[in-house]
Design a protein around this motif. Structure first.
Motif, mmCIF file in Angstrom:
data_model
loop_
_atom_site.group_PDB
_atom_site.id
_atom_site.type_symbol
_atom_site.label_atom_id
_atom_site.label_comp_id
_atom_site.label_asym_id
_atom_site.label_seq_id
_atom_site.Cartn_x
_atom_site.Cartn_y
_atom_site.Cartn_z
ATOM 1 N N ARG A 104 -4.248 8.082 9.316
ATOM 2 C CA ARG A 104 -4.551 8.301 7.858
ATOM 3 C C ARG A 104 -3.423 9.227 7.202
ATOM 4 N NH1 ARG A 104 -7.782 4.587 5.342
ATOM 5 N NH2 ARG A 104 -7.510 5.933 3.428
ATOM 6 N N ASN A 146 -1.634 7.622 -0.754
ATOM 7 C CA ASN A 146 -3.024 7.618 -0.965
ATOM 8 C C ASN A 146 -3.813 6.359 -0.997
ATOM 9 O OD1 ASN A 146 -2.870 10.448 -0.800
ATOM 10 N ND2 ASN A 146 -2.365 10.548 -3.188
ATOM 11 N N GLY A 147 -3.334 5.413 -0.669
ATOM 12 C CA GLY A 147 -3.700 4.038 -0.705
ATOM 13 C C GLY A 147 -3.534 3.178 -1.994
ATOM 14 N N PRO A 182 -1.564 -5.064 1.869
ATOM 15 C CA PRO A 182 -3.017 -4.567 2.258
ATOM 16 C C PRO A 182 -3.405 -5.507 3.511
ATOM 17 C CG PRO A 182 -2.369 -5.092 -0.132
ATOM 18 C CD PRO A 182 -1.115 -5.635 0.508
ATOM 19 N N VAL A 241 0.791 -1.143 -0.028
ATOM 20 C CA VAL A 241 -0.014 -0.144 0.183
ATOM 21 C C VAL A 241 0.835 1.341 0.073
ATOM 22 C CG1 VAL A 241 -1.845 1.266 1.175
ATOM 23 C CG2 VAL A 241 -1.788 -1.093 1.256
ATOM 24 N N ASP A 255 -3.843 0.407 4.619
ATOM 25 C CA ASP A 255 -5.304 0.599 3.927
ATOM 26 C C ASP A 255 -6.239 0.652 4.949
ATOM 27 O OD1 ASP A 255 -4.860 -2.004 4.402
ATOM 28 O OD2 ASP A 255 -6.016 -2.507 2.229
ATOM 29 N N GLN A 256 -6.084 0.121 6.365
ATOM 30 C CA GLN A 256 -7.274 0.107 7.280
ATOM 31 C C GLN A 256 -7.188 1.129 8.302
ATOM 32 O OE1 GLN A 256 -7.874 -3.812 8.487
ATOM 33 N NE2 GLN A 256 -8.350 -4.629 6.672
ATOM 34 N N LEU A 264 -0.623 7.793 4.815
ATOM 35 C CA LEU A 264 -1.165 7.599 3.571
ATOM 36 C C LEU A 264 -0.841 8.792 2.597
ATOM 37 C CD1 LEU A 264 -4.177 5.298 3.687
ATOM 38 C CD2 LEU A 264 -1.650 4.583 3.527
#
Length: 201
Positions: A134, A57-58, A123, A54, A127-128, A137
């Protein structure tokens, strides 16, 4: 609280990444090729290991490394300890001297990664992330960084646990998130240079 890198900081960081990843690939291409051949012979497969990670921005990308482990159908974990039986003889050497990480210079040149930043996770982790976490990211993941340096002996630490996967999920990963958040909110290009030098020495 600072929540992101400025345009100038991003420009300086990316320019540094492009120039030195190109130089690094030119200078170490022969080492990468040699490691690739050794890994291919020992594992009887492709000497490179590619895995989905990841990114910023994911975005999902493939990280490239020299292969250091043999594939076992019975193994289904992304957590590696120093006692992992999948690690090859050459892989132990490559991992000790970080030679398996050299192909990631290509990921840096492409823009998937940076020299310094949070390590790119598979992943199911990054991404979680939720809420303020966040922020991780918002930047490109890195080859090295403060969390990577802090847990430079992570494989040995995990090997000492009864349940390595649980310890990683409950203790190490949350701590890495905090370290990486502090790295971004207190970002400094000078600190990036420090982390690179700390990794090399």
């Amino acid at each position: 609280m600072k929540c992101d890198l400025s345009l100038l900081e991003r420009s300086i960081k990316r320019s540094f990444d492009i120039f030195f990843s190109f130089v690094g690939l030119v200078l170490t291409s022969w080492v990468i090729i040699l490691c690739f051949l050794v890994a291919a012979i020992e594992t009887k497969s492709n000497g490179f290991f590619a895995q989905h990670r990841v990114g910023k921005n994911g975005f999902i990308f493939k990280v490239i490394k020299v292969k250091t482990m043999k594939q076992r159908k019975t193994e289904n974990t992304t957590v590696t300890t120093s006692h992992d039986m999948r690690i090859t003889k050459s892989g132990k050497v490559f991992r000790k001297w970080k030679l398996d990480e050299l192909p990631q210079l290509w990921n840096v040149l492409k823009g998937d990664m940076s020299f310094v930043g949070p390590r790119p996770d598979v992943p199911g982790y990054a991404d979680q992330l939720e809420g303020e976490d966040r922020i991780i990211l918002n930047i490109r993941p890195g080859i090295t960084g403060p969390a990577t340096i802090h847990y430079k002996n992570e494989e040995e630490l995990l090997a000492a646990q009864d349940n390595p996967e649980q310890y990683n999920a409950k203790v190490i990963y949350p701590h890495k998130v905090q370290i990486n958040k502090e790295y971004i909110t207190n970002y400094s290009f000078i600190k990036d240079l420090y982390y690179i030098m700390k990794t090399l020495t």
